[in-house]
Scaffold this motif. Structure first.
Motif, PDB file in Angstrom:
ATOM      1  N   GLY A 127     -46.818  95.654 -90.947  1.00  0.00           N
ATOM      2  CA  GLY A 127     -45.730  95.663 -89.986  1.00  0.00           C
ATOM      3  C   GLY A 127     -45.672  96.968 -89.223  1.00  0.00           C
ATOM      4  O   GLY A 127     -45.819  98.048 -89.809  1.00  0.00           O
TER       5      GLY A 127
ATOM      6  N   SER B  83     -48.420  88.122 -84.369  1.00  0.00           N
ATOM      7  CA  SER B  83     -47.049  88.259 -83.881  1.00  0.00           C
ATOM      8  C   SER B  83     -46.558  87.030 -83.147  1.00  0.00           C
ATOM      9  O   SER B  83     -45.451  87.035 -82.593  1.00  0.00           O
ATOM     10  CB  SER B  83     -46.941  89.480 -82.963  1.00  0.00           C
ATOM     11  OG  SER B  83     -47.255  90.659 -83.651  1.00  0.00           O
TER      12      SER B  83
ATOM     13  N   ASN C 238     -36.439  92.387 -88.666  1.00  0.00           N
ATOM     14  CA  ASN C 238     -36.741  93.171 -87.470  1.00  0.00           C
ATOM     15  C   ASN C 238     -35.488  93.862 -86.945  1.00  0.00           C
ATOM     16  O   ASN C 238     -34.396  93.707 -87.488  1.00  0.00           O
ATOM     17  CB  ASN C 238     -37.401  92.313 -86.397  1.00  0.00           C
ATOM     18  CG  ASN C 238     -36.489  91.198 -85.883  1.00  0.00           C
ATOM     19  OD1 ASN C 238     -35.275  91.197 -86.129  1.00  0.00           O
ATOM     20  ND2 ASN C 238     -37.070  90.239 -85.173  1.00  0.00           N
ATOM     21  N   ARG C 239     -35.667  94.622 -85.877  1.00  0.00           N
ATOM     22  CA  ARG C 239     -34.566  95.408 -85.335  1.00  0.00           C
ATOM     23  C   ARG C 239     -33.482  94.559 -84.666  1.00  0.00           C
ATOM     24  O   ARG C 239     -32.403  95.059 -84.369  1.00  0.00           O
ATOM     25  CB  ARG C 239     -35.105  96.431 -84.337  1.00  0.00           C
ATOM     26  CG  ARG C 239     -35.411  97.772 -84.949  1.00  0.00           C
ATOM     27  CD  ARG C 239     -35.586  98.819 -83.873  1.00  0.00           C
ATOM     28  NE  ARG C 239     -35.630 100.155 -84.436  1.00  0.00           N
ATOM     29  CZ  ARG C 239     -35.701 101.262 -83.714  1.00  0.00           C
ATOM     30  NH1 ARG C 239     -35.737 101.187 -82.388  1.00  0.00           N
ATOM     31  NH2 ARG C 239     -35.729 102.444 -84.296  1.00  0.00           N
TER      32      ARG C 239
ATOM     33  N   VAL D 241     -40.808  95.846 -86.829  1.00  0.00           N
ATOM     34  CA  VAL D 241     -40.607  95.374 -88.196  1.00  0.00           C
ATOM     35  C   VAL D 241     -39.909  96.462 -89.004  1.00  0.00           C
ATOM     36  O   VAL D 241     -40.402  97.590 -89.114  1.00  0.00           O
ATOM     37  CB  VAL D 241     -41.945  95.008 -88.854  1.00  0.00           C
ATOM     38  CG1 VAL D 241     -41.735  94.565 -90.298  1.00  0.00           C
ATOM     39  CG2 VAL D 241     -42.644  93.913 -88.053  1.00  0.00           C
ATOM     40  N   THR D 242     -38.760  96.138 -89.584  1.00  0.00           N
ATOM     41  CA  THR D 242     -38.039  97.095 -90.419  1.00  0.00           C
ATOM     42  C   THR D 242     -38.309  96.891 -91.901  1.00  0.00           C
ATOM     43  O   THR D 242     -38.077  97.796 -92.701  1.00  0.00           O
ATOM     44  CB  THR D 242     -36.527  97.023 -90.169  1.00  0.00           C
ATOM     45  OG1 THR D 242     -36.052  95.715 -90.517  1.00  0.00           O
ATOM     46  CG2 THR D 242     -36.206  97.302 -88.708  1.00  0.00           C
TER      47      THR D 242
END
Length: 891
Positions: free
Chosen positions: A99, A118, A147-148, A129-130
Motif C-alpha cells: 500500500g 488499484s 484509505n484516506r 492507503v492508511t
C-alpha cells in the motif's frame, strides 16, 4: 543521566591516568538511518520464508530471503515512484500486497513480478492507503484496506478489482485502521469472518466479512478536534472465534510527554461489545499484533509505542509491550534497552511516516518464535517471541551516493565514489583495483567531488554528515592553500552541518596561486543561518548565499551545478549556478537566488548542456535538463530571459523513476542524455532523433537500486558509463547488448553501522546484562594529533569492561577487524560461528598491548557462509580495547 561520548586525554594517549579530565562539548557522530515502515513475512509453496519491507525513500520496497542478511529491490509497473508504507502477505494468493500514497501493488516473489492493483479505487485520497490487513497462514480470507476517504475495501482476485465494504463518512483520516481475524474462514460461523475498522475515533465491527457493519457504542463519538481520542491500532486474537478477544489502542494529546500524546490499551472479551482500559502508556500505541502459540507454549499480544527509547532517559523509556493473558496485563520486560541505537527519524517525517510502525509475525511462529518490527528509527528482529530485539541493517554501506570519473596522473581511469558508510572509494577502472581513503572525517558521505584541475592540484572533496573535507593526495608533493597532506576538515567555525551538495567553478584550482580561481559552492540542510555558501579562496573563508532576489530566504539546494560560463572575477559572470529544492529550479544572480522554474512534481536530477552558452553569436544555448518524479518526467529548458523554451520528453519513462542524469561529454556531436533509474537500469535519450524516445542501455543489468551516474572522460572512444548503486559500482558501455557488470566492493562498516550489536554484560551500570549496552564512543581527534595511527573515520568505540563483546551477522568468506594497539590495551578475541549451526568456523586471539599506539588488524578467511562474528574484550584491571571498523569479504 548516562553519557558515553567523552574520555580524558590520558586514557587516549597513555598519559598519566591522574591527569584531570578536560571537559569539552561531546561530538555525536552521525548515526545511519535504517527507516522501515511496513513489513510482512510470507511462506512460499516450497517452504521458504520471504520478508518484504516498505522502507525509507532511499530504499523504497525490498525483500529478503535470508532474514535480512541481504536485500533485493522490489519495483515495476510504476511502484518505485510511490511512497510505500504498508505491506501484508496474502496467504491465499501467496502474494505480498503493498500500500502506498498512490494506490496498491502486488508482488509475487516466486515469479519476481510486480503489478499495480488499484482498479476500482477512487482517485486522489481514495488511493492513499492508511492500513492493510490480511489473515494468517492457513486462512482463506481476503485482503482489505482502509484509505484516506474513511473507506474499507476488499480485493476480488477473480475480478481483479477492489470492492467497497464500508464508507464511514469520515474524510481526511490519515491513520484510519482496519483489521481482520487472523484465522478468518469464509465458510465458518459469524465470529470466524470478523473485521474491524476505525476512522476519527469511531470503531466499526463486522461479523459477516464486511457485508454489514455496526458501530461500537463505547467508541461511537467522532473525533472533531485535536483533543478528542483517536483509534491508533486494532488486533484480533488468533483464537478470536472462541474467546471473543479484541485489543485496541487509543491516543489523546499530552504535551508533557516527548511524543506530545499518550496511549491507552483496551481489551474486549465479548466480540467487541464492550472494552476495558488495561494500560496507559507514555506514548500512543501505533502497532498491535497477536501471535499463535509459540515454541514456549504461550500466545501473545504485542504493542509498540510511538516514543523511541532514549539511553539518557532509560528510567522512563518504554520498549515493546507484551501480554500473555489476552491483553489484561502488559509489560515491556526491559526491552527499551534493545532500541537505544538510534532516535533520529528526521528523514522519514514526510506524510506523517514517522507514525507508521508495524509488526510481522513469522508464518511458522509456532516453531521459530520470530517477529519483525519496523519503525523510522530502525528495523528489528526478535527470535524469542518478542522478549529481546536485535537491529537488522537495511541500508547497505556499499551504497554509492555520488560518482566522479577522471584520468589519473599515470593515465589510469579512476572513478571516485562517495559512499554511505564506507567513506571515499576510488575504483581504478584500468586495473580493476579499489582503494578506500583512510582517516576520513566524513564516513557517511553525500558526495565526493574532484577538483576540475585534479591533474594539477590532486584534490578531492567529500561532503556529508560532518560537513566538508578536502583530501590532498599524500602521494603528491604539490603545494596547496592549506599546506596540508591527507584530509582537512574546513570551515568548522561556520558549523556547516550536513552538507548535501557541492560544485566547483569550472576554473577551480586548489594550488592557491594568486591568480587562480578558487571558487566552489555548497549547500547544507542543517547549517543554521548558512544554508548555501560560496568560498572564493579555496575554503579558507566562505560567504552566505541565503537570500532570494525578492528579499526572501533561499532554501537548501541540492544538485548544485556551475555552468562553464561562470567567471568569478567579473560581476556579470557570477551567475549561471543552479540548484534544486523540491519542485523548484533556482539560479544564482551574483549573490542572490531567483526561482527560475517551478515543475509539477519533485525534481530528481539536474544537468547542464556541456556547451551551455549565452553568447548570441554562437549556436549553443543556456540549456538545462531536468528529471522529475512524475509526468512529464524529463524536461529540456532553455534559460534565456528573452526567449525561454520548454520541451518535454516522456516517451519510455512511464514505469520508472529517474534518480540521476548526465550528458555525454561530446554532446555537441553526440546529443545524448543518460539517466539512472531507481531499479530499471540506465536509459538514454538521443536528441538528434526526430521523435526522441528513452531506450535501454546495454543488457543484463544487475538487480540493484541506483543512486548516481557518471560518464567516462574518454567516452567518445571507450563508451563507458558508471552507475552508483546500493550494491557498489556498476560498469557498462553504450553499445548494443553490452552486459553491465557489478564490480567487487569490499564492505567497510564503521563502528556506528546498524549491523553491529554492542554488549557489556558485566558493566555494573547495565540494568539488563543480556541486552545490548553501548560502549564508549571516542572522538579520535586527539589520537590523530598525537600518534601515527590511521583510522577509518572520526570516532571509535572503546570498552573498559572485561567480557564486553560485539556481534554482527552476515554472509561472508573473510573479515578484517580494524583496531589499534597501545599502552594498557588488552586482548581481543575474534570468533566466527556458522549462523545456522552455531559451530565454530574460525577464531583468532591477539594481545594488543604495546608501548605506543599503532594500527592493528585481525583477519580471518574461511569458506563463504552465513556467519555470526563475535569480537570479545579479554581485559584485566585498567586495560581497554578499541574497535574502529570491519572490512567484510564476499564471493
Amino acid at each position: 543521566m548516562i553519557l558515553f561520548y567523552s574520555l580524558s586525554l590520558a586514557l587516549l594517549v597513555g598519559l598519566d591516568a591522574h591527569v584531570p579530565h578536560v571537559p569539552h562539548v561531546p561530538h555525536v557522530p552521525h548515526v545511519p538511518h535504517d527507516a522501515v515502515h511496513g513489513v510482512a513475512t510470507g511462506v512460499m509453496k516450497d517452504g521458504s520464508l520471504v520478508t518484504v519491507i516498505a522502507a525509507s525513500r532511499e530504499c523504497r520496497v525490498m525483500y529478503t530471503q535470508d532474514m535480512g542478511l541481504s536485500w533485493t529491490p522490489v519495483s515495476g509497473d510504476g511502484l518505485e515512484r510511490a511512497w510505500a508504507d504498508k505491506v501484508v502477505f496474502h496467504p491465499g494468493s501467496r502474494k505480498f500486497i503493498i500500500g502506498t500514497n498512490e494506490g496498491v501493488w502486488s508482488f509475487d516473489s516466486t515469479l519476481g513480478e510486480v503489478k499495480k492493483m488499484s482498479q476500482g479505487l477512487p482517485g486522489s485520497h481514495g488511493l492513499f492507503v492508511t492500513k492493510l490487513a490480511s489473515p494468517f497462514l492457513g486462512s482463506d480470507g481476503p485482503v482489505i484496506l482502509a484509505n484516506r476517504l474513511g473507506q474499507v475495501w476488499e480485493y476480488d482476485f477473480n475480478q481483479e478489482s477492489w470492492i467497497i465494504l464500508l464508507d464511514s463518512g469520515h474524510l481526511g483520516e490519515q491513520f484510519g485502521q482496519v483489521a481482520i481475524a487472523p484465522n478468518y474462514q469464509s465458510l465458518g460461523g459469524p465470529t470466524s469472518r470478523s473485521m474491524a475498522a476505525a476512522f476519527s475515533g469511531v470503531l466499526f465491527l463486522s461479523e459477516d466479512g464486511g457485508n454489514t457493519w455496526s458501530v461500537c457504542q463505547q467508541f461511537s463519538t467522532p473525533s472533531v478536534s485535536e483533543e478528542d481520542p483517536v483509534i491508533t491500532a486494532i488486533s484480533f486474537a488468533h483464537d478470536y472465534a472462541v474467546t471473543g478477544c479484541l485489543v485496541m489502542a487509543t491516543s489523546i494529546p499530552n504535551l508533557a510527554n516527548a511524543t506530545k500524546d499518550e496511549g491507552t490499551i483496551w481489551q474486549s472479551t465479548d466480540y467487541g461489545g464492550g472494552f476495558t482500559a488495561r494500560a496507559t502508556i507514555l506514548s500512543s500505541i501505533r502497532a498491535l499484533v497477536s501471535t499463535p502459540i509459540g515454541p514456549f507454549g504461550e500466545s501473545w499480544f504485542l504493542a509498540a509505542p510511538l516514543g523511541h527509547p532514549d539511553l539518557n532517559e532509560m528510567a522512563t523509556s518504554q520498549g515493546i509491550f507484551r501480554s500473555s493473558d489476552a491483553g489484561v496485563t502488559w509489560d515491556d520486560f526491559g526491552s527499551a534497552q534493545d532500541f537505544i541505537a538510534e532516535k533520529d527519524s528526521s528523514d522519514t517525517i514526510g506524510l506523517g511516516r514517522a507514525k507508521v510502525i508495524d509488526f510481522s509475525v513469522s508464518p511458522v511462529f509456532s516453531s521459530d518464535g520470530s517477529i519483525f518490527f519496523s519503525r523510522s528509527e530502525g528495523f528489528y528482529l526478535s527470535a524469542n517471541e518478542g522478549l529481546q530485539w536485535g537491529r537488522v541493517p537495511v541500508r547497505p554501506e556499499t551504497q554509492l551516493r555520488s560518482l566522479k570519473s577522471i584520468e589519473g596522473p599515470d593515465g589510469n581511469l579512476l572513478v571516485v565514489a562517495g559512499t554511505y558508510g564506507s567513506g571515499t572509494a576510488i575504483y581504478n577502472i584500468s586495473d580493476g583495483g579499489i582503494r578506500f581513503i583512510q582517516d576520513s572525517p566524513i564516513n557517511y558521505q553525500e558526495m565526493a567531488a574532484i577538483s576540475p584541475q585534479y591533474a594539477e592540484d590532486n584534490v578531492l572533496i567529500a561532503v556529508g554528515s560532518e560537513g566538508l573535507a578536502f583530501w590532498f593526495n599524500p602521494d603528491s608533493d604539490i603545494p596547496n592553500i592549506f599546506q596540508q597532506s591527507g584530509w582537512k576538515l574546513i570551515l568548522q567555525q561556520q558549523h556547516l552541518g550536513y552538507i548535501r551538495s557541492i560544485a566547483f567553478s569550472p576554473h577551480f584550482n586548489a594550488l592557491g596561486t594568486p591568480i587562480s580561481d578558487q571558487t566552489f559552492f555548497m549547500s547544507s540542510s542543517t547549517g543554521g543561518n548558512w544554508s548555501n555558501l560560496r568560498s572564493t579562496d579555496g575554503g579558507l573563508t566562505a560567504e552566505p548565499l541565503t537570500r532570494m532576489v525578492n528579499g526572501g530566504r533561499a532554501p537548501t539546494l541540492r544538485n548544485l551545478v556551475v555552468a562553464p560560463t561562470y567567471q568569478e572575477d567579473v560581476a556579470g559572470g557570477r551567475r549561471d549556478v543552479y540548484g534544486i529544492n523540491h519542485r523548484g529550479l533556482f539560479g544564482l544572480d551574483d549573490s542572490q537566488w531567483e526561482l527560475v522554474l517551478e515543475l509539477p512534481s519533485k525534481i530528481k536530477g539536474l544537468a547542464l548542456d556541456p556547451g551551455f552558452d549565452r553568447d548570441p553569436m554562437t549556436p549553443a544555448l543556456p540549456r538545462i535538463f531536468i528529471a522529475i518524479r512524475d509526468a512529464p518526467f524529463f524536461i529540456e529548458y532553455v534559460d534565456d530571459p528573452f526567449a525561454p523554451s520548454y520541451r518535454e520528453y516522456s516517451a519510455g519513462l512511464d514505469q520508472v523513476s529517474i534518480e540521476s542524469i548526465v550528458c555525454a561529454p561530446d554532446f555537441e556531436t553526440n546529443p545524448v542524455v543518460y539517466a539512472a533509474t531507481f531499479s530499471s537500469g540506465v536509459k538514454r535519450l538521443d536528441l538528434s532523433q526526430s521523435t526522441p524516445v528513452w531506450e535501454e542501455v546495454g543488457s543484463q543489468f544487475p538487480n540493484v537500486s541506483l543512486d548516481s551516474i557518471e560518464i567516462s572522460p574518454n567516452f567518445a572512444t571507450d563508451h563507458l558509463l558508471f552507475v552508483g548503486s546500493q550494491g557498489g559500482l556498476v560498469v557498462g558501455k553504450d553499445l548494443p547488448g553490452f552486459p553491465w557488470v557489478l564490480k567487487e566492493m569490499r564492505l567497510i562498516r564503521d563502528n556506528k553501522a546498524p549491523a553491529f550489536h554492542y554488549f557489556s554484560p558485566f558493566d555494573p551500570r547495565n540494568p539488563h546484562p543480556e541486552r545490548i549496552w553501548p560502549w564508549k564512543s571516542i572522538v579520535t581527534e586527539v589520537v590523530r594529533q598525537r600518534t601515527d595511527v590511521s583510522l577509518v573515520d572520526a570516532d571509535v568505540e572503546m570498552t573498559l569492561v572485561n567480557g564486553a563483546y560485539i556481534e554482527v551477522e552476515d554472509s561472508l568468506n573473510g573479515i578484517d577487524i580494524h583496531t589499534f594497539s597501545g599502552p594498557t590495551c588488552g586482548e581481543m578475541f575474534l570468533e566466527v560461528l556458522n549462523l545456522n549451526t552455531g559451530h565454530l568456523v574460525a577464531n583468532l586471539r591477539t594481545d594488543l598491548s604495546s608501548p605506543t599506539f599503532s594500527n592493528a588488524k585481525l583477519s580471518l578467511a574461511f569458506s563463504q557462509q552465513p556467519v555470526k562474528v563475535r569480537i570479545t574484550a579479554n581485559l584485566t584491571q585498567g586495560e581497554r580495547m578499541f574497535f574502529d571498523a570491519a572490512t567484510f569479504y564476499r564471493e
